[in-house]
Design a protein around this motif. Structure first.
Motif, mmCIF file in Angstrom:
data_model
loop_
_atom_site.group_PDB
_atom_site.id
_atom_site.type_symbol
_atom_site.label_atom_id
_atom_site.label_comp_id
_atom_site.label_asym_id
_atom_site.label_seq_id
_atom_site.Cartn_x
_atom_site.Cartn_y
_atom_site.Cartn_z
ATOM 1 N N LEU A 210 51.031 28.256 -16.613
ATOM 2 C CA LEU A 210 52.252 27.745 -16.329
ATOM 3 C C LEU A 210 53.035 28.548 -17.530
ATOM 4 O O LEU A 210 54.201 29.097 -17.235
ATOM 5 N N LEU A 211 52.602 28.813 -18.695
ATOM 6 C CA LEU A 211 53.374 29.636 -19.613
ATOM 7 C C LEU A 211 53.752 31.049 -19.242
ATOM 8 O O LEU A 211 54.733 31.607 -19.316
ATOM 9 N N TYR A 212 52.502 31.608 -18.481
ATOM 10 C CA TYR A 212 52.713 32.748 -18.140
ATOM 11 C C TYR A 212 53.706 33.026 -16.670
ATOM 12 O O TYR A 212 54.575 33.782 -16.788
ATOM 13 N N ARG B 107 47.032 31.791 -26.024
ATOM 14 C CA ARG B 107 45.852 32.731 -26.600
ATOM 15 C C ARG B 107 45.026 32.904 -25.388
ATOM 16 O O ARG B 107 44.770 34.264 -25.225
ATOM 17 N N LEU B 108 44.797 32.282 -24.378
ATOM 18 C CA LEU B 108 44.038 32.643 -23.142
ATOM 19 C C LEU B 108 44.693 33.538 -22.305
ATOM 20 O O LEU B 108 44.033 34.388 -21.666
ATOM 21 N N GLU B 109 46.070 33.469 -22.289
ATOM 22 C CA GLU B 109 46.806 34.377 -21.481
ATOM 23 C C GLU B 109 47.356 35.781 -22.259
ATOM 24 O O GLU B 109 48.086 36.552 -21.776
ATOM 25 N N GLY B 110 46.940 35.656 -23.398
ATOM 26 C CA GLY B 110 47.354 36.925 -24.409
ATOM 27 C C GLY B 110 49.003 36.920 -24.690
ATOM 28 O O GLY B 110 49.552 38.088 -24.636
ATOM 29 N N LEU B 111 49.328 35.657 -24.764
ATOM 30 C CA LEU B 111 50.724 35.667 -24.847
ATOM 31 C C LEU B 111 51.276 35.328 -26.305
ATOM 32 O O LEU B 111 50.311 34.459 -27.089
#
Length: 325
Positions: free
Chosen positions: A42-44, A77-81
């Motif tokens: 959802l952040l992505y 962290r998981l999405e590289g954001l």
């Protein structure tokens, strides 16, 4: 009167943090990897809405220590954001209290946002099970085919939701064993999963741009019951028209929008919209008042009814409804 307490956020500025610089160990509360996956997605997709809070770390391996926002930090962290937040400082006991109060003061998710989160959480649980059994592609194809049949009118959305919610609940049970910690952190039972999947599959997924604006609608956006009325409109074209009518008028609800587009039940007509939307607004807002506040404002409501004739009509209706009671 005493001066207000100084806020921990006094003079704080928003910073974009690298999650790798944040120590998330030793946290109060539970961490659920699949929840972090769902939050990260959802952040992505939607961007970050709520800030994390960190303080300077005493651990030489990290620059910051996390106080509030574990799943947001891990999801980023998981999405590289980057993850956005503020640096706070204070006595250790004050910082500990801030960390402990995270769940109490967390911003409640609006129904559409909650539906998106639950969908992603269900998908994360599905992927976890699939990693163990190698069935992910089959499950994804099955879900896609199920909702294609709905679009092709080969099955109903009710049937598709029944199948998907049963499947999602089974996957969640297998992934989490419905541990008490998960129930407390996620507040999810089968009925809630079904409601969220209905809103996601029938409102969010078919109309992503409309859904984003619908979430801001004053009458419908924060009202799960109104959104569920939308999901019961089986024809996707009618559903779109009703949503468009809602977005064109921020003062009406779903039933009024159905009248506008000619989708109301027999006997209704568009000429009723002018007054019906006000009736719906009054009834809907009265239902939102808790009993103590309703009792407090009842005299004011009675005065607003106006003429003695209207009040006599209300008396007669109450006598008829209450009967001998």
């Amino acid at each position: 009167m005493n001066a207000p307490a100084k806020s921990l956020l006094d003079s704080a500025e928003v910073i974009a943090f690298d999650p790798a610089d944040i120590d998330t160990s030793g946290r109060i509360g539970f961490y659920h990897p699949d929840k972090a996956v769902a939050v990260g997605r959802l952040l992505y997709k939607d961007g970050q809405r709520d800030l994390i809070k960190v303080t300077a770390s005493k651990n030489p391996d990290f620059k910051w220590r996390l106080l509030v926002g574990l799943h947001r930090t891990e999801g980023a962290r998981l999405e590289g954001l980057p993850v956005y937040g503020v640096v706070v400082s204070g006595k250790p006991e004050i910082l500990r209290e801030l960390e402990a109060s995270e769940n109490i003061h967390r911003r409640p998710l609006l129904p559409i946002e909650h539906a998106k989160f639950v969908f992603e959480l269900c998908r994360a649980a599905q992927e976890r099970i699939a990693r163990d059994h190698g069935e992910l592609s089959d499950q994804q194809l099955g879900a896609k085919a199920r909702w294609q049949r709905v679009k092709d009118r080969e099955t109903t959305s009710e049937k598709a939701l029944e199948e998907e919610s049963d499947d999602a609940a089974a996957k969640m049970a297998a992934a989490y064993s419905w541990q008490e910690s998960v129930s407390e952190a996620l507040d999810l039972g089968k009925r809630q999963i079904r409601k969220c999947l209905a809103i996601y599959r029938l409102v969010v997924e078919p109309f992503p741009d409309l859904a984003e604006n619908l979430e801001k609608h004053p009458v419908v956006g924060g009202n799960a019951s109104q959104l569920m009325v939308l999901t019961r409109l089986g024809d996707e074209r009618i559903r779109r028209k009703v949503i468009e009518a809602l977005l064109a008028d921020p003062e009406i609800g779903v039933e009024d929008a159905k009248i506008v587009v000619g989708a109301a039940r027999a006997g209704s007509s568009a000429t009723t919209v002018a007054h019906q939307k006000y009736v719906n607004a009054v009834v809907g807002n009265l239902k939102r008042l808790p009993p103590p506040q309703l009792k407090q404002h009842l005299p004011e409501i009675m005065r607003a009814l106006g003429t003695p004739g209207v009040k006599r009509m209300m008396r007669d209706l109450l006598n008829e409804e209450l009967g001998d009671a």
